[in-house]
Motif scaffolding. Sequence first.
Motif, short mmCIF file in Angstrom:
data_model
loop_
_atom_site.label_atom_id
_atom_site.label_comp_id
_atom_site.label_asym_id
_atom_site.label_seq_id
_atom_site.Cartn_x
_atom_site.Cartn_y
_atom_site.Cartn_z
N ASP A 80 0.52 -1.21 -0.15
CA ASP A 80 -0.14 -0.03 0.10
C ASP A 80 0.80 1.24 -0.02
O ASP A 80 0.55 2.26 -0.84
N GLU A 134 -9.22 -1.34 7.13
CA GLU A 134 -7.60 -1.69 7.17
C GLU A 134 -7.03 -0.40 7.48
O GLU A 134 -6.06 -0.69 8.18
N ASN A 149 -4.62 -1.67 -1.29
CA ASN A 149 -5.85 -1.13 -0.95
C ASN A 149 -6.07 0.23 -1.74
O ASN A 149 -5.19 1.04 -1.38
N SER A 167 -8.17 2.25 -1.22
CA SER A 167 -8.71 3.39 -0.22
C SER A 167 -7.35 4.13 0.20
O SER A 167 -7.59 5.45 0.20
N ARG A 201 -12.35 -2.49 2.09
CA ARG A 201 -11.17 -2.31 2.69
C ARG A 201 -10.77 -1.30 3.56
O ARG A 201 -9.68 -1.03 3.82
#
Length: 356
Positions: free
Chosen positions: A102, A257, A325, A327, A254
């Motif tokens: 990420d 997370e 991810n 996001s 997600r």
Amino acid sequence: MDIILTIASTVLEQLQKPTLAFLIAGMMLAALGSRFEVPEPVYKFIVILLLLKVGMSSGISISNSEFISLLVPAVGAAIVGIAIVLLGNRTLARWRGVSEVDGLATAGLFGAVSASTLAAGMAILDDTGVPYEGFIGALYPFMDISALVTAIAMAKVSAARRATSTVILSGNGTLAAGAPRTADAVPDDVGGSDLVRGILVDTFRSPAISALVAGLALGVLSEPDTVYKSFYEPLFRGLLSILMLIMGMEAWTRFAELRNVAHAYVLYGVTAPIIHGLMGFGVGLIAHELTGFSAGGVILLAVMAASSSDISGPPTIRGALPEANSSAYVGTSTGLGTPVAILSIPFFVALADMLI
């Protein structure tokens, strides 16, 4: 107070733009339990079309530029893109609780370039009468592609090394899961040059990077203007909106997370554009001393470095690193990085006035 209002209005403007608006719409659909979905083959087709268009656009810009005058700033732009990802790997990706993939995906987007931010920088220079080179737009792909390829390759190398550390040979020749790594236990090429070379080859062969590079080559070596203007360009924004809708739905699933590490992405999103912009400004100054690169060119190289990708980056990262991810990398890039980068443009203009 005026600064706060300016920041708020810029953030609101970004929320209304299709990239972030469709992302938020996808998150709302997922939050409401919608069964909306796009079949995987259709999704892959959309990504390929988007990246072919981005590549061709970049290639056309390069083909219309003078190679000699472009060379030094282009090399500098590529170096800045790589350096931004390397810096992100040493900072955000190492933050406690932040997934390495990420962190690298986010750094890749921040190393890549936002066309809208670059356009905003050009508009400001045009309004103030500051001249700049006509080939500035052709620097875009050098920084963009170098950053994205570096981030993807580093994420894949890291994942491969983690995988090899879980099952390795023990001293008596049996397989031991999770055993400590020692010089006797690990083959010479594990985590070494052969692994890195294989990852780089795999990265360039991946559908996302292959489409981007193929489009770039078509733009440079052929004359795709007819099909580009009649097919790829009209479809681009609509296809991008569908992609962001899909990524928004994935992002919501997600989102939890990020709960414990949201502060890390906020800090990175607010500070990284300024630091990256100063890196680009420094490289622009070197090009200015070596080739007479204009003050306007230096400013726009800083703006490119400060920006974070909202067009080429998300589909490339999603296609090459589906485990990352969205996001984290889209939210940080578009939600925070872009407003800060746009607000920093006057700072780089003032800095150029002082130093050049």
